[in-house]
Design an enzyme around this catalytic site. Structure first.
Site, short mmCIF file in Angstrom:
data_model
loop_
_atom_site.label_atom_id
_atom_site.label_comp_id
_atom_site.label_asym_id
_atom_site.label_seq_id
_atom_site.Cartn_x
_atom_site.Cartn_y
_atom_site.Cartn_z
N ASN A 60 0.68 -1.01 -0.24
CA ASN A 60 0.08 -0.28 -0.37
C ASN A 60 0.99 1.27 -0.36
O ASN A 60 1.64 0.86 0.56
CB ASN A 60 -0.95 -0.42 1.08
CG ASN A 60 -0.29 -0.35 2.38
OD1 ASN A 60 0.59 -0.80 2.82
ND2 ASN A 60 -0.79 0.25 3.09
N GLU A 62 0.17 4.83 0.55
CA GLU A 62 -0.61 6.33 1.09
C GLU A 62 -0.38 7.53 0.79
O GLU A 62 0.67 7.63 -0.01
CB GLU A 62 -0.28 6.28 2.06
CG GLU A 62 -1.36 4.98 2.69
CD GLU A 62 -1.60 4.97 4.51
OE1 GLU A 62 -0.59 5.42 5.03
OE2 GLU A 62 -2.27 3.93 4.68
N ASN A 63 -1.13 8.78 0.92
CA ASN A 63 -0.99 9.98 -0.11
C ASN A 63 -1.95 11.12 1.67
O ASN A 63 -2.39 9.88 2.19
CB ASN A 63 -1.27 9.75 -1.24
CG ASN A 63 -1.41 11.21 -1.98
OD1 ASN A 63 -1.38 12.98 -1.55
ND2 ASN A 63 0.00 11.43 -2.46
N ALA A 64 -0.51 12.48 1.00
CA ALA A 64 -1.01 13.19 2.11
C ALA A 64 -2.80 13.54 2.06
O ALA A 64 -3.57 13.98 3.25
CB ALA A 64 -0.01 14.77 2.30
N CYS A 71 -3.91 0.56 -2.71
CA CYS A 71 -3.79 -0.90 -2.18
C CYS A 71 -3.14 -1.40 -2.06
O CYS A 71 -2.59 -1.58 -3.65
CB CYS A 71 -5.19 -1.27 -1.73
SG CYS A 71 -6.61 -0.89 -1.21
N GLU A 73 -2.95 -4.30 -2.68
CA GLU A 73 -3.63 -5.48 -3.99
C GLU A 73 -3.32 -4.93 -5.67
O GLU A 73 -3.34 -5.56 -6.32
CB GLU A 73 -4.57 -5.91 -3.38
CG GLU A 73 -5.57 -6.59 -2.15
CD GLU A 73 -5.28 -6.39 -1.32
OE1 GLU A 73 -4.83 -4.72 -1.05
OE2 GLU A 73 -6.22 -5.90 0.17
N CYS A 110 -10.39 -5.24 0.88
CA CYS A 110 -11.49 -4.03 0.92
C CYS A 110 -12.01 -4.26 -0.69
O CYS A 110 -11.46 -5.03 -1.49
CB CYS A 110 -10.84 -2.81 0.74
SG CYS A 110 -10.32 -2.25 -1.21
N CYS A 113 -10.85 -3.65 -3.68
CA CYS A 113 -9.45 -3.78 -4.51
C CYS A 113 -10.68 -5.71 -5.09
O CYS A 113 -10.52 -5.76 -6.33
CB CYS A 113 -8.78 -4.65 -3.40
SG CYS A 113 -7.79 -3.20 -3.31
N1 THU Z 1 -5.50 -1.18 2.64
C1 THU Z 1 -4.31 -1.95 1.85
O1 THU Z 1 -3.48 -2.10 1.06
N2 THU Z 1 -5.66 -3.03 1.13
C2 THU Z 1 -6.87 -3.51 1.45
O2 THU Z 1 -7.40 -4.44 0.62
C3 THU Z 1 -7.23 -2.81 2.67
C4 THU Z 1 -6.61 -1.53 2.85
C5 THU Z 1 -4.20 -0.22 3.18
C6 THU Z 1 -4.94 1.23 2.66
C7 THU Z 1 -4.69 1.72 3.73
O3 THU Z 1 -3.27 2.18 3.09
C8 THU Z 1 -4.27 1.30 4.45
O4 THU Z 1 -4.29 -0.61 4.25
C9 THU Z 1 -5.45 1.26 5.95
O5 THU Z 1 -6.07 1.26 5.76
#
Ligand code: THU
Length: 162
Positions: A60, A62-64, A71, A73, A110, A113
């Site tokens: 994963n 992330e970003n500000a 994600c 996946e 999620c 995904c």
């Molecule tokens: N996240 C994933 O990488 N995969 C998922 O299926 C659910 C959530 C990440 C997104 C975010 O960076 C962190 O988990 C918390 O939600």
């Protein structure tokens, strides 16, 4: 009509019956430090085994601007689709860690995904998913994760293209 396999099998990660899948789980766990999870502190790693033997990993990012993150996946699936567009996915392992280390219980993907996984099934067929928790790991078919995906009428299957 295509038969959808709904069986779910539970294991301890280290007792997965397939050596290949144990290795795939380890690969998903090994990339966890590469996640960029500065905002949530929750790291996810995905490892895809392709039919040509390639393993594609993703984490994963992330970003500000929070919704701009991605994600693990989908990072892996989109990279596999870009690098090997005509190669089927055989299996995907997913591992996760919070600020205390690797999670004991498996983490399920999620909804977004799952929708992307449904498109992967549509293009190349169903595949195995291994949700790797330290104490509880589950093995199931990708189709079991999203029984009713959105599907338009235009997309063609991989075998109709190649
Ligand atoms: N996240 C994933 O990488 N995969 C998922 O299926 C659910 C959530 C990440 C997104 C975010 O960076 C962190 O988990 C918390 O939600």
């Amino acid at each position: 009509m295509e038969k959808r396999e709904q069986a779910i099998e539970y294991f301890e990660c280290k007792n997965l019956p397939s050596g290949e899948y144990r290795e795939l789980c380890e690969k998903a766990q090994r990339v966890l430090p590469d996640a960029y999870s500065a905002y949530s502190g929750f790291s996810v790693g995905a490892a895809l085994l392709l039919e040509n033997g390639e393993v594609i990993t993703g984490t994963n990012q992330e970003n500000a601007a929070l919704p701009s993150g991605m994600c693990a996946e989908r990072t892996a699936l989109f990279y596999a689709g870009s690098r090997f567009p005509q190669v089927r996915v055989r299996a995907m392992a997913i591992a996760a860690a919070d600020r205390n280390g690797p999670v004991k219980e498996y983490v399920a993907p999620c909804g977004a995904c799952r929708q992307v996984m449904a498109e992967t099934i549509r293009r190349g067929g169903d595949f195995d998913v291994i949700l790797c928790g330290e104490e509880r790991t589950i093995l199931l078919r990708a189709s079991a994760l999203l029984p009713f995906p959105f599907e338009d009428s235009k997309t063609v299957r991989l075998e109709e293209v190649f």
